[in-house]
Design a protein around this motif. Structure first.
Motif, short mmCIF file in Angstrom:
data_model
loop_
_atom_site.label_atom_id
_atom_site.label_comp_id
_atom_site.label_asym_id
_atom_site.label_seq_id
_atom_site.Cartn_x
_atom_site.Cartn_y
_atom_site.Cartn_z
N ILE A 134 0.84 -1.21 0.00
CA ILE A 134 0.00 0.00 0.00
C ILE A 134 0.87 1.25 0.00
O ILE A 134 0.62 2.21 -0.74
CB ILE A 134 -0.93 0.00 1.23
CG1 ILE A 134 -1.92 -1.17 1.16
CG2 ILE A 134 -1.68 1.34 1.34
CD1 ILE A 134 -2.74 -1.35 2.42
N LEU A 135 1.92 1.25 0.82
CA LEU A 135 2.75 2.43 1.01
C LEU A 135 3.55 2.82 -0.23
O LEU A 135 3.67 4.00 -0.56
CB LEU A 135 3.72 2.20 2.18
CG LEU A 135 3.11 2.24 3.58
CD1 LEU A 135 4.11 1.71 4.60
CD2 LEU A 135 2.69 3.66 3.93
N PRO A 170 -7.55 11.89 0.98
CA PRO A 170 -7.85 10.45 1.05
C PRO A 170 -6.58 9.59 0.92
O PRO A 170 -6.40 8.61 1.64
CB PRO A 170 -8.80 10.23 -0.13
CG PRO A 170 -9.46 11.55 -0.31
CD PRO A 170 -8.40 12.56 -0.03
N ALA A 171 -5.71 10.01 -0.02
CA ALA A 171 -4.46 9.26 -0.22
C ALA A 171 -3.53 9.41 0.98
O ALA A 171 -2.88 8.45 1.42
CB ALA A 171 -3.77 9.73 -1.49
N MET A 172 -3.48 10.63 1.55
CA MET A 172 -2.61 10.86 2.70
C MET A 172 -3.08 10.07 3.91
O MET A 172 -2.27 9.49 4.66
CB MET A 172 -2.57 12.37 3.03
CG MET A 172 -1.80 13.20 2.03
SD MET A 172 -1.50 14.89 2.59
CE MET A 172 -3.16 15.58 2.55
N ILE A 173 -4.39 10.03 4.12
CA ILE A 173 -4.94 9.28 5.25
C ILE A 173 -4.67 7.79 5.09
O ILE A 173 -4.27 7.10 6.04
CB ILE A 173 -6.45 9.55 5.38
CG1 ILE A 173 -6.68 11.01 5.82
CG2 ILE A 173 -7.09 8.58 6.37
CD1 ILE A 173 -8.13 11.43 5.81
N LYS A 174 -4.84 7.29 3.88
CA LYS A 174 -4.58 5.87 3.61
C LYS A 174 -3.09 5.56 3.81
O LYS A 174 -2.74 4.51 4.37
CB LYS A 174 -4.99 5.52 2.19
CG LYS A 174 -4.89 4.04 1.85
CD LYS A 174 -5.42 3.75 0.45
CE LYS A 174 -5.35 2.27 0.14
NZ LYS A 174 -5.83 1.96 -1.23
N TYR A 175 -2.25 6.49 3.39
CA TYR A 175 -0.79 6.32 3.53
C TYR A 175 -0.39 6.25 5.01
O TYR A 175 0.33 5.35 5.42
CB TYR A 175 -0.08 7.48 2.83
CG TYR A 175 1.43 7.41 2.90
CD1 TYR A 175 2.16 6.72 1.95
CD2 TYR A 175 2.14 8.06 3.93
CE1 TYR A 175 3.55 6.65 2.01
CE2 TYR A 175 3.52 8.00 4.01
CZ TYR A 175 4.22 7.30 3.05
OH TYR A 175 5.60 7.24 3.11
N GLU A 234 1.07 3.52 10.09
CA GLU A 234 0.80 3.22 11.50
C GLU A 234 0.66 1.72 11.73
O GLU A 234 1.15 1.17 12.73
CB GLU A 234 -0.46 3.96 11.96
CG GLU A 234 -0.27 5.47 12.06
CD GLU A 234 -1.57 6.20 12.33
OE1 GLU A 234 -1.52 7.39 12.69
OE2 GLU A 234 -2.66 5.59 12.16
N ASN A 235 -0.02 1.04 10.81
CA ASN A 235 -0.16 -0.41 10.90
C ASN A 235 1.20 -1.09 10.78
O ASN A 235 1.50 -2.06 11.50
CB ASN A 235 -1.09 -0.93 9.81
CG ASN A 235 -2.53 -0.51 10.02
OD1 ASN A 235 -2.94 -0.22 11.15
ND2 ASN A 235 -3.31 -0.46 8.95
N HIS A 236 2.01 -0.57 9.87
CA HIS A 236 3.36 -1.08 9.65
C HIS A 236 4.19 -0.98 10.93
O HIS A 236 4.82 -1.94 11.39
CB HIS A 236 4.00 -0.29 8.51
CG HIS A 236 5.45 -0.56 8.28
ND1 HIS A 236 6.46 0.04 9.00
CD2 HIS A 236 6.08 -1.38 7.40
CE1 HIS A 236 7.62 -0.38 8.57
NE2 HIS A 236 7.43 -1.24 7.60
N ASP A 237 4.16 0.19 11.55
CA ASP A 237 4.94 0.42 12.77
C ASP A 237 4.40 -0.37 13.95
O ASP A 237 5.17 -0.80 14.83
CB ASP A 237 4.96 1.91 13.11
CG ASP A 237 5.74 2.73 12.09
OD1 ASP A 237 6.53 2.13 11.33
OD2 ASP A 237 5.55 3.96 12.04
N GLN A 289 12.57 0.22 8.66
CA GLN A 289 13.07 1.35 7.88
C GLN A 289 11.93 2.07 7.16
O GLN A 289 12.14 2.66 6.09
CB GLN A 289 14.11 0.85 6.86
CG GLN A 289 15.30 0.14 7.48
CD GLN A 289 16.11 1.03 8.39
OE1 GLN A 289 16.32 2.21 8.09
NE2 GLN A 289 16.56 0.48 9.51
N GLY A 290 10.75 1.97 7.76
CA GLY A 290 9.61 2.63 7.16
C GLY A 290 9.28 2.06 5.80
O GLY A 290 9.28 0.84 5.62
N ILE A 291 9.06 2.95 4.84
CA ILE A 291 8.71 2.49 3.49
C ILE A 291 9.86 1.75 2.83
O ILE A 291 9.67 1.00 1.88
CB ILE A 291 8.28 3.70 2.61
CG1 ILE A 291 7.64 3.18 1.33
CG2 ILE A 291 9.44 4.62 2.34
CD1 ILE A 291 7.02 4.27 0.50
#
Length: 343
Positions: free
Chosen positions: A127-128, A196-201, A206-209, A223-225
């Motif tokens: 997604i990211l 919408p894209a920023m919120i999804k990102y 947040e889910n990733h972390d 390492q984030g994205i």
């Protein structure tokens, strides 16, 4: 000669004959063919001595290696069929160890729950990655804040009426929105349509972390994205291989994993190199010799017990053969006589 004297002589000979018969049966019970001569049986002792010598040499080779290894791995260094198999298995595991294992090894990788976590991470990165490419030309993706803060700003902007300029909240929301832009020429409407894209990102981020937060041992991999899951997936697959090996070669006992979990990489490298350069040749020689012994003494049960040391099993077999063979040799005029004729 009287019948009494004759009977006396027969009685004197009977114990010796019975002893020889018993000795011949003992050797026959080992699977030695009746047509084999006592001389040929005696020749087998040379092979037994050779196996004992090679096994003792291997045991001596093991000693300096064991001194530097975790106690949990010592069971792999038994000079037995099971020990040889377990050592070979451990060496294969070490040879297939991914480089990342030395950094990330942790019991969390020995849990099937890790498969789900890694799958979730992959999902979030899927997604990211495209969203990042979409957003980077317009907004600072590392300064987007939280999902809740973005939703609050979006709601404020969406609910603004004709007199929005008179609202302090709207002006604040506008300022925060424009602050996200990477180019001052971008207008509020340009950024607003990206919410919408920023919120999804940010939600995916947040889910990733959160997944990494569940497992502190993986923190350095976050390492984030740019998180690279390939090393983590390799480590997980290696732990699966260890699990299969424990079931197949270690009777389900997890000692091997305990040992590998604390084994220093330097010691592992030395072990693998020593096995290839020094141990493997001797192990193959002993393995071939033991296979021959099992063919020569097919009914010798102790040779079939994989967990018994060769030093014990072969020494015990030698004792039996030497003892019974001496009895037969003492009662025979020649060593060319067949075993079957000694009964």
């Amino acid at each position: 000669m009287s019948s009494l004297e004759t009977t006396g002589l027969q009685q004197d000979k009977t114990p010796e004959i019975d002893l020889q018969t018993c000795a011949a049966k003992q050797l026959s019970c080992l699977g030695i063919p009746g047509l084999m001569t006592l001389e040929a049986i005696e020749f087998q002792l040379l092979e037994l001595d050779s196996v004992l010598a090679n096994s003792q040499q291997l045991a001596e080779q093991y000693k300096p290696l064991i001194a530097n290894l975790p106690t949990a791995l010592h069971s792999c260094f038994q000079v037995s069929a099971a020990g040889v198999e377990q050592l070979a298995t451990m060496i294969q595991l070490l040879q297939s160890t991914p480089e990342a294992m030395w950094t990330f090894r942790d019991t969390c990788f020995n849990d099937y729950e890790m498969d789900f976590r890694l799958a979730k991470l992959q999902q979030q990165l899927t997604i990211l990655t495209p969203l990042n490419k979409k957003l980077v030309p317009f907004v600072a993706t590392n300064a987007l804040g939280t999902t809740s803060s973005l939703r609050a700003i979006q709601t404020c902007l969406d609910n603004a009426g004709m007199f929005c300029w008179f609202s302090a909240d709207w002006r604040k929301a506008k300022k925060e929105t424009l602050a996200l832009a990477v180019n001052e020429q971008l207008k509020l409407a340009d950024i607003k349509m990206l919410f919408p894209a920023m919120i999804k990102y940010v939600n995916a981020q947040e889910n990733h972390d959160a997944i990494f937060a569940e497992i502190p041992a993986l923190s350095m991999a976050n390492q984030g994205i740019n998180t690279d899951l390939v090393p983590l997936l390799a480590v997980r697959e290696w732990y699966k291989d260890v699990g299969f090996a424990i079931t197949a070669h270690f009777a389900g006992e997890g000692e091997i994993l305990t040992g590998l979990s604390v084994l220093a990489k330097e010691d592992a490298d030395v072990l693998v190199a020593t096995y290839a350069d020094k141990l493997m040749t001797n192990i193959k020689v002993i393995d071939n010799q033991m296979n021959k012994l099992r063919l020569s003494f097919p009914e010798c049960q102790i040779l079939k017990q994989g967990d018994v040391s060769y030093l014990t099993s072969v020494a015990e077999l030698k004792t039996i053969v030497v003892t019974q063979l001496n009895i037969l040799k003492n009662g025979c005029n020649s060593t060319n006589v067949c075993l079957a004729d000694c009964k």
